[in-house]
Write a protein that holds these residues in place. Structure first.
Motif, PDB file in Angstrom:
ATOM      1  N   VAL A  29       3.802 -26.459  -7.976  1.00 42.36           N
ATOM      2  CA  VAL A  29       3.649 -25.017  -7.797  1.00 42.36           C
ATOM      3  C   VAL A  29       2.168 -24.667  -7.618  1.00 42.36           C
ATOM      4  O   VAL A  29       1.809 -23.889  -6.725  1.00 42.36           O
ATOM      5  N   GLU A  30       1.316 -25.263  -8.428  1.00 41.82           N
ATOM      6  CA  GLU A  30      -0.125 -24.994  -8.318  1.00 41.82           C
ATOM      7  C   GLU A  30      -0.663 -25.371  -6.946  1.00 41.82           C
ATOM      8  O   GLU A  30      -1.456 -24.633  -6.356  1.00 41.82           O
ATOM      9  N   LYS A  31      -0.238 -26.519  -6.412  1.00 39.47           N
ATOM     10  CA  LYS A  31      -0.697 -26.950  -5.090  1.00 39.47           C
ATOM     11  C   LYS A  31      -0.231 -25.982  -3.998  1.00 39.47           C
ATOM     12  O   LYS A  31      -0.999 -25.629  -3.113  1.00 39.47           O
ATOM     13  N   VAL A  32       1.032 -25.566  -4.066  1.00 35.97           N
ATOM     14  CA  VAL A  32       1.565 -24.648  -3.057  1.00 35.97           C
ATOM     15  C   VAL A  32       0.804 -23.321  -3.099  1.00 35.97           C
ATOM     16  O   VAL A  32       0.369 -22.806  -2.072  1.00 35.97           O
ATOM     17  N   LEU A  33       0.611 -22.773  -4.290  1.00 32.71           N
ATOM     18  CA  LEU A  33      -0.071 -21.484  -4.417  1.00 32.71           C
ATOM     19  C   LEU A  33      -1.537 -21.573  -3.980  1.00 32.71           C
ATOM     20  O   LEU A  33      -2.071 -20.630  -3.395  1.00 32.71           O
ATOM     21  N   LYS A  34      -2.168 -22.690  -4.247  1.00 33.86           N
ATOM     22  CA  LYS A  34      -3.582 -22.857  -3.900  1.00 33.86           C
ATOM     23  C   LYS A  34      -3.805 -22.895  -2.390  1.00 33.86           C
ATOM     24  O   LYS A  34      -4.743 -22.316  -1.869  1.00 33.86           O
ATOM     25  N   ILE A  35      -2.908 -23.560  -1.662  1.00 32.31           N
ATOM     26  CA  ILE A  35      -3.068 -23.761  -0.215  1.00 32.31           C
ATOM     27  C   ILE A  35      -2.502 -22.610   0.613  1.00 32.31           C
ATOM     28  O   ILE A  35      -2.993 -22.315   1.691  1.00 32.31           O
ATOM     29  N   ALA A  36      -1.481 -21.954   0.111  1.00 31.47           N
ATOM     30  CA  ALA A  36      -0.785 -20.923   0.893  1.00 31.47           C
ATOM     31  C   ALA A  36      -1.715 -19.788   1.290  1.00 31.47           C
ATOM     32  O   ALA A  36      -2.544 -19.345   0.506  1.00 31.47           O
ATOM     33  N   LYS A  37      -1.527 -19.342   2.512  1.00 27.70           N
ATOM     34  CA  LYS A  37      -2.290 -18.191   3.011  1.00 27.70           C
ATOM     35  C   LYS A  37      -1.452 -16.918   2.919  1.00 27.70           C
ATOM     36  O   LYS A  37      -1.843 -15.885   3.432  1.00 27.70           O
ATOM     37  N   HIS A  38      -0.313 -17.022   2.289  1.00 30.52           N
ATOM     38  CA  HIS A  38       0.605 -15.893   2.123  1.00 30.52           C
ATOM     39  C   HIS A  38       0.816 -15.663   0.624  1.00 30.52           C
ATOM     40  O   HIS A  38       0.666 -16.587  -0.170  1.00 30.52           O
ATOM     41  N   GLU A  39       1.234 -14.459   0.295  1.00 32.02           N
ATOM     42  CA  GLU A  39       1.647 -14.207  -1.083  1.00 32.02           C
ATOM     43  C   GLU A  39       2.997 -14.885  -1.286  1.00 32.02           C
ATOM     44  O   GLU A  39       3.907 -14.730  -0.459  1.00 32.02           O
ATOM     45  N   ILE A  40       3.121 -15.634  -2.351  1.00 34.50           N
ATOM     46  CA  ILE A  40       4.368 -16.358  -2.623  1.00 34.50           C
ATOM     47  C   ILE A  40       4.917 -15.941  -3.975  1.00 34.50           C
ATOM     48  O   ILE A  40       4.199 -15.918  -4.967  1.00 34.50           O
ATOM     49  N   LYS A  41       6.206 -15.613  -3.981  1.00 31.61           N
ATOM     50  CA  LYS A  41       6.929 -15.385  -5.224  1.00 31.61           C
ATOM     51  C   LYS A  41       7.753 -16.643  -5.466  1.00 31.61           C
ATOM     52  O   LYS A  41       8.200 -17.296  -4.516  1.00 31.61           O
ATOM     53  N   TYR A  42       7.987 -16.966  -6.715  1.00 30.32           N
ATOM     54  CA  TYR A  42       8.762 -18.170  -6.999  1.00 30.32           C
ATOM     55  C   TYR A  42       9.520 -18.002  -8.309  1.00 30.32           C
ATOM     56  O   TYR A  42       9.157 -17.195  -9.157  1.00 30.32           O
ATOM     57  N   GLY A  43      10.607 -18.757  -8.434  1.00 30.00           N
ATOM     58  CA  GLY A  43      11.394 -18.724  -9.648  1.00 30.00           C
ATOM     59  C   GLY A  43      12.779 -19.299  -9.417  1.00 30.00           C
ATOM     60  O   GLY A  43      13.117 -19.743  -8.314  1.00 30.00           O
ATOM     61  N   LEU A  44      13.567 -19.296 -10.466  1.00 27.72           N
ATOM     62  CA  LEU A  44      14.931 -19.814 -10.399  1.00 27.72           C
ATOM     63  C   LEU A  44      15.829 -18.852  -9.633  1.00 27.72           C
ATOM     64  O   LEU A  44      15.680 -17.634  -9.740  1.00 27.72           O
ATOM     65  N   ALA A  45      16.755 -19.404  -8.889  1.00 27.44           N
ATOM     66  CA  ALA A  45      17.782 -18.579  -8.246  1.00 27.44           C
ATOM     67  C   ALA A  45      18.716 -18.075  -9.344  1.00 27.44           C
ATOM     68  O   ALA A  45      18.945 -18.746 -10.344  1.00 27.44           O
ATOM     69  N   VAL A  52       9.416 -17.851  -2.146  1.00 21.54           N
ATOM     70  CA  VAL A  52       9.705 -16.830  -1.137  1.00 21.54           C
ATOM     71  C   VAL A  52       8.396 -16.280  -0.585  1.00 21.54           C
ATOM     72  O   VAL A  52       7.508 -15.890  -1.347  1.00 21.54           O
ATOM     73  N   ILE A  53       8.285 -16.267   0.739  1.00 25.89           N
ATOM     74  CA  ILE A  53       7.151 -15.662   1.432  1.00 25.89           C
ATOM     75  C   ILE A  53       7.693 -14.509   2.263  1.00 25.89           C
ATOM     76  O   ILE A  53       8.639 -14.685   3.023  1.00 25.89           O
ATOM     77  N   ASN A  54       7.089 -13.345   2.133  1.00 27.68           N
ATOM     78  CA  ASN A  54       7.411 -12.237   3.031  1.00 27.68           C
ATOM     79  C   ASN A  54       6.392 -12.263   4.151  1.00 27.68           C
ATOM     80  O   ASN A  54       5.193 -12.228   3.908  1.00 27.68           O
ATOM     81  N   SER A  55       6.875 -12.365   5.360  1.00 26.37           N
ATOM     82  CA  SER A  55       6.001 -12.467   6.521  1.00 26.37           C
ATOM     83  C   SER A  55       6.667 -11.752   7.687  1.00 26.37           C
ATOM     84  O   SER A  55       7.889 -11.672   7.758  1.00 26.37           O
ATOM     85  N   SER A  56       5.869 -11.274   8.611  1.00 24.80           N
ATOM     86  CA  SER A  56       6.438 -10.621   9.793  1.00 24.80           C
ATOM     87  C   SER A  56       6.878 -11.642  10.839  1.00 24.80           C
ATOM     88  O   SER A  56       7.509 -11.294  11.830  1.00 24.80           O
ATOM     89  N   SER A  57       6.584 -12.912  10.622  1.00 23.76           N
ATOM     90  CA  SER A  57       6.940 -13.966  11.570  1.00 23.76           C
ATOM     91  C   SER A  57       8.431 -14.293  11.485  1.00 23.76           C
ATOM     92  O   SER A  57       8.989 -14.389  10.396  1.00 23.76           O
ATOM     93  N   LYS A  58       9.050 -14.468  12.628  1.00 26.18           N
ATOM     94  CA  LYS A  58      10.446 -14.915  12.652  1.00 26.18           C
ATOM     95  C   LYS A  58      10.511 -16.435  12.797  1.00 26.18           C
ATOM     96  O   LYS A  58      11.583 -17.019  12.839  1.00 26.18           O
ATOM     97  N   GLU A  59       9.360 -17.079  12.876  1.00 23.84           N
ATOM     98  CA  GLU A  59       9.276 -18.537  13.000  1.00 23.84           C
ATOM     99  C   GLU A  59       9.136 -19.154  11.610  1.00 23.84           C
ATOM    100  O   GLU A  59       8.626 -18.516  10.688  1.00 23.84           O
ATOM    101  N   PRO A  60       9.564 -20.416  11.446  1.00 19.28           N
ATOM    102  CA  PRO A  60       9.348 -21.097  10.169  1.00 19.28           C
ATOM    103  C   PRO A  60       7.854 -21.158   9.839  1.00 19.28           C
ATOM    104  O   PRO A  60       7.009 -21.129  10.727  1.00 19.28           O
TER     105      PRO A  60
END
Length: 188
Positions: free
Chosen positions: A106-122, A152-160
């Motif tokens: 989780v720390e690695k993903v949050l550190k590198i991501a250029k988007h705001e990311i929410k995370y947690g259990l379904a 989860v990333i909220n982005s305006s992109s429809k691409e992966p």
């Protein structure tokens, strides 16, 4: 698996992709992904009705169609307390699984991501009873065996969206998936 282990490629796809991928791919597709409660009277979703699920006040939340998901199987306290076990259906995910140290990942993903990311259990809900509020972490109960932890990333992109966090072999080990069915958890 190799891309994730060796180069740390974390691949986020859209909620719309997972909903539309339902036909023929019951592991990665869910026709109800992105569903939310709505006050629209007599709104119908034929694909749900064909599954025997009928309700009047539901619609797809189009705002979440541009949300992107990355899901992982998670071992929770329920395993240690012997309230949950790996379901044989996990064998359909593939021949190999990665055991990953969660906090470090989780720390690695949050550190590198250029988007705001929410995370947690379904959270899993029963159908046809639709909760008043669903979100990108909501999933139908029949998928509970997947025991998901979601990013989860909220982005305006429809691409992966792809995020490369680098080699994670220092925090992950690849094992045959069938090995998971043999694991015994010791009570704490």
């Amino acid at each position: 698996m190799e891309k994730l282990l060796r180069s740390g490629e974390v691949y986020f796809n859209t909620i719309e992709f997972f909903r539309k991928n339902d036909s023929g791919d019951h592991l990665r597709g869910d026709f109800a992904e992105g569903l939310k409660f709505s006050p629209l009277p007599n709104f119908r979703i034929p694909t749900l009705e064909s599954q025997g699920i009928r309700f009047k006040n539901a619609k797809i939340n189009e705002d979440t169609d541009i949300s992107h998901l990355y899901s992982m199987y998670v071992v929770t306290n329920e395993f240690w307390q012997e309230q949950m076990h790996f379901d044989k259906k996990i064998l359909e995910f593939g021949d190999y699984a990665l055991l990953i140290k969660p906090r470090e990942f989780v720390e690695k993903v949050l550190k590198i991501a250029k988007h705001e990311i929410k995370y947690g259990l379904a959270s899993y809900y029963k159908t046809p009873t639709i909760p008043l509020s669903l979100n990108p972490f909501s999933k139908r109960e029949e998928f509970k065996y997947q025991n998901e932890f979601r990013f989860v990333i909220n982005s305006s992109s429809k691409e992966p969206i792809k995020i490369k966090i680098g080699d994670i072999s220092d925090i992950a080990t690849m094992i045959p998936t069938e090995t998971l069915l043999k694991i015994k958890f010791l009570k704490k």
